[in-house]
Write an enzyme that holds these catalytic residues in place. Structure first.
Site, PDB file in Angstrom:
ATOM      1  N   ASP A   1       5.538  17.454  -9.993  1.00  0.00           N
ATOM      2  CA  ASP A   1       4.800  17.780  -8.771  1.00  0.00           C
ATOM      3  C   ASP A   1       5.730  18.253  -7.664  1.00  0.00           C
ATOM      4  O   ASP A   1       5.392  19.164  -6.897  1.00  0.00           O
ATOM      5  CB  ASP A   1       4.003  16.560  -8.296  1.00  0.00           C
ATOM      6  CG  ASP A   1       2.904  16.182  -9.276  1.00  0.00           C
ATOM      7  OD1 ASP A   1       2.418  17.074  -9.989  1.00  0.00           O
ATOM      8  OD2 ASP A   1       2.546  14.998  -9.329  1.00  0.00           O
TER       9      ASP A   1
ATOM     10  N   ASN B   1       1.019  14.730  -4.089  1.00  0.00           N
ATOM     11  CA  ASN B   1       2.457  14.881  -4.332  1.00  0.00           C
ATOM     12  C   ASN B   1       2.905  16.310  -4.047  1.00  0.00           C
ATOM     13  O   ASN B   1       3.911  16.552  -3.373  1.00  0.00           O
ATOM     14  CB  ASN B   1       2.797  14.552  -5.796  1.00  0.00           C
ATOM     15  CG  ASN B   1       2.549  13.109  -6.169  1.00  0.00           C
ATOM     16  OD1 ASN B   1       2.394  12.247  -5.312  1.00  0.00           O
ATOM     17  ND2 ASN B   1       2.493  12.843  -7.462  1.00  0.00           N
TER      18      ASN B   1
ATOM     19  N   LEU C   1      10.275  22.430 -18.442  1.00  0.00           N
ATOM     20  CA  LEU C   1      10.746  21.880 -19.713  1.00  0.00           C
ATOM     21  C   LEU C   1      11.561  20.606 -19.546  1.00  0.00           C
ATOM     22  O   LEU C   1      12.433  20.298 -20.362  1.00  0.00           O
ATOM     23  CB  LEU C   1      11.573  22.949 -20.446  1.00  0.00           C
ATOM     24  CG  LEU C   1      10.846  24.286 -20.656  1.00  0.00           C
ATOM     25  CD1 LEU C   1      11.815  25.364 -21.115  1.00  0.00           C
ATOM     26  CD2 LEU C   1       9.708  24.125 -21.654  1.00  0.00           C
ATOM     27  N   GLY C   2      11.296  19.840 -18.481  1.00  0.00           N
ATOM     28  CA  GLY C   2      11.976  18.564 -18.281  1.00  0.00           C
ATOM     29  C   GLY C   2      13.476  18.719 -18.192  1.00  0.00           C
ATOM     30  O   GLY C   2      13.994  19.529 -17.420  1.00  0.00           O
TER      31      GLY C   2
ATOM     32  N   ASN D   1       3.850  22.278 -18.619  1.00  0.00           N
ATOM     33  CA  ASN D   1       5.051  21.690 -19.210  1.00  0.00           C
ATOM     34  C   ASN D   1       4.993  21.868 -20.728  1.00  0.00           C
ATOM     35  O   ASN D   1       4.097  22.555 -21.246  1.00  0.00           O
ATOM     36  CB  ASN D   1       5.212  20.213 -18.793  1.00  0.00           C
ATOM     37  CG  ASN D   1       4.116  19.311 -19.337  1.00  0.00           C
ATOM     38  OD1 ASN D   1       3.365  19.661 -20.259  1.00  0.00           O
ATOM     39  ND2 ASN D   1       4.008  18.117 -18.778  1.00  0.00           N
TER      40      ASN D   1
ATOM     41  N   GLY E   1      15.087  22.179 -18.262  1.00  0.00           N
ATOM     42  CA  GLY E   1      14.968  23.135 -17.170  1.00  0.00           C
ATOM     43  C   GLY E   1      13.632  23.848 -17.157  1.00  0.00           C
ATOM     44  O   GLY E   1      12.579  23.228 -17.264  1.00  0.00           O
TER      45      GLY E   1
ATOM     46  N   ASN F   1      -4.353  10.005  -5.053  1.00  0.00           N
ATOM     47  CA  ASN F   1      -4.389   8.689  -5.703  1.00  0.00           C
ATOM     48  C   ASN F   1      -3.464   7.711  -4.989  1.00  0.00           C
ATOM     49  O   ASN F   1      -2.514   8.120  -4.308  1.00  0.00           O
ATOM     50  CB  ASN F   1      -3.908   8.769  -7.158  1.00  0.00           C
ATOM     51  CG  ASN F   1      -4.843   9.539  -8.056  1.00  0.00           C
ATOM     52  OD1 ASN F   1      -6.047   9.604  -7.815  1.00  0.00           O
ATOM     53  ND2 ASN F   1      -4.291  10.137  -9.096  1.00  0.00           N
TER      54      ASN F   1
END
Length: 306
Positions: A256, A46, A224-225, A187, A228, A14
């Protein structure tokens, strides 16, 4: 000289149109943008560039349009040492575009026009059969048609090649695909959609991972953002890996970067999963400190220096 790991990415390409704003507008509200820019993106691109910047030998299977964006993205892949021999130029469809609403907090919302990504054909995968069979790992995400992923993973499984499925954006995964997946990497949102379990504790994370394994995935890694990552392997090895605490400028591309760097460093038998996850976690912590997806992806040298 150490052999470079061969990573094959079946994925999306993209152009990102990044709209910077203080916050998301309310219904009926008109707001001024704080900034506007374009950058290369797409989950596949990415991840491919992240893997290449971490010293992998990366090959791409995908499509772009016969437009200026397509030319730009092919050049960008080639400049980053991603082999684009199996990226087809589609004369009828535009190159994919993603409109990223980037808030001042660093959080983002993304609107995607799939374009040529949605029209990857079975022949595109079949034409890359030898490439897939000669890979160390094949990686795919859900910005391309799921039937094409199944076809690519079937070729990989028959050849004894590892597969990594990044089930993003969140969609239900056919059991047929899970049974061909050596490592699935959802995620929090994706994990809950796939398992109906809210992964807000280690107990819940293990339950979700066990459910995915029961459906066919051999190994599970939950990203998990800011919390972690958590993984559960086929051999019942599990670990929670803490995130690095950094100042966030833009979360676009962080996941990514994680997947691409993981693919570049994870051994085909997953014996070094602990080290590979820590490396990928460090990489994504560097990505979120800059704006844009591909422009923010760090090199191996930058990752190892931290």
């Amino acid at each position: 000289m150490k052999k470079r790991k061969r990573v094959v990415i079946l994925g999306s390409i993209n152009v990102d149109i990044i709209l910077q704003l203080a916050r998301l507008p309310k219904p009926g509200e008109t707001m001024k943008l704080q900034g506007f820019e374009t950058a290369g993106g797409g989950k596949g691109a990415n991840q491919a560039i992240a893997a290449a910047r971490s010293s992998a030998d990366v090959h791409f299977i995908g499509r772009v349009g016969a437009d200026q964006y397509g030319k730009q993205m092919l050049s960008l892949l080639q400049e980053n040492d991603v082999n684009s021999e199996h990226v087809k130029i589609d004369a009828d469809k535009p190159t994919g575009q993603a409109y990223i609403l980037l808030q001042q907090s660093g959080e983002n919302s993304i609107l995607v026009n799939s374009g040529a990504n949605a029209f990857i054909q079975k022949e595109d995968v079949e034409n890359a059969r030898q490439l897939i069979e000669g890979a160390d790992v094949v990686v795919a995400q859900f910005e391309v048609p799921i039937p094409r992923i199944i076809e690519a993973f079937e070729i990989a499984r028959q050849a004894g090649v590892s597969t990594i499925l990044n089930p993003a954006p969140a969609l239900k995964v056919p059991d047929e695909l899970l049974e061909l997946t050596d490592l699935i990497t959802p995620n929090e949102v994706e994990a809950e959609m796939l398992t109906d379990i809210h992964v807000d504790s280690k107990t819940a994370q293990r339950r979700a991972a066990e459910k995915l394994k029961a459906k066919g995935a051999k190994n599970v890694l939950l990203t998990l953002g800011s919390e972690g990552a958590y993984y559960l392997t086929e051999a019942d090895q599990e670990e929670s890996v803490a995130a690095f605490k950094v100042e966030v400028a833009d979360t676009t591309g962080a996941g990514d970067t994680f997947i691409g760097c993981l693919a570049a460093k994870l051994a085909p038998d997953f014996t070094n999963i602990a080290q590979a996850v820590r490396y990928a976690t460090k990489a994504s912590s560097l990505t979120v400190q800059k704006i844009g997806a591909i422009p923010s992806i760090p090199t191996e040298k930058e990752i190892l220096a931290k």
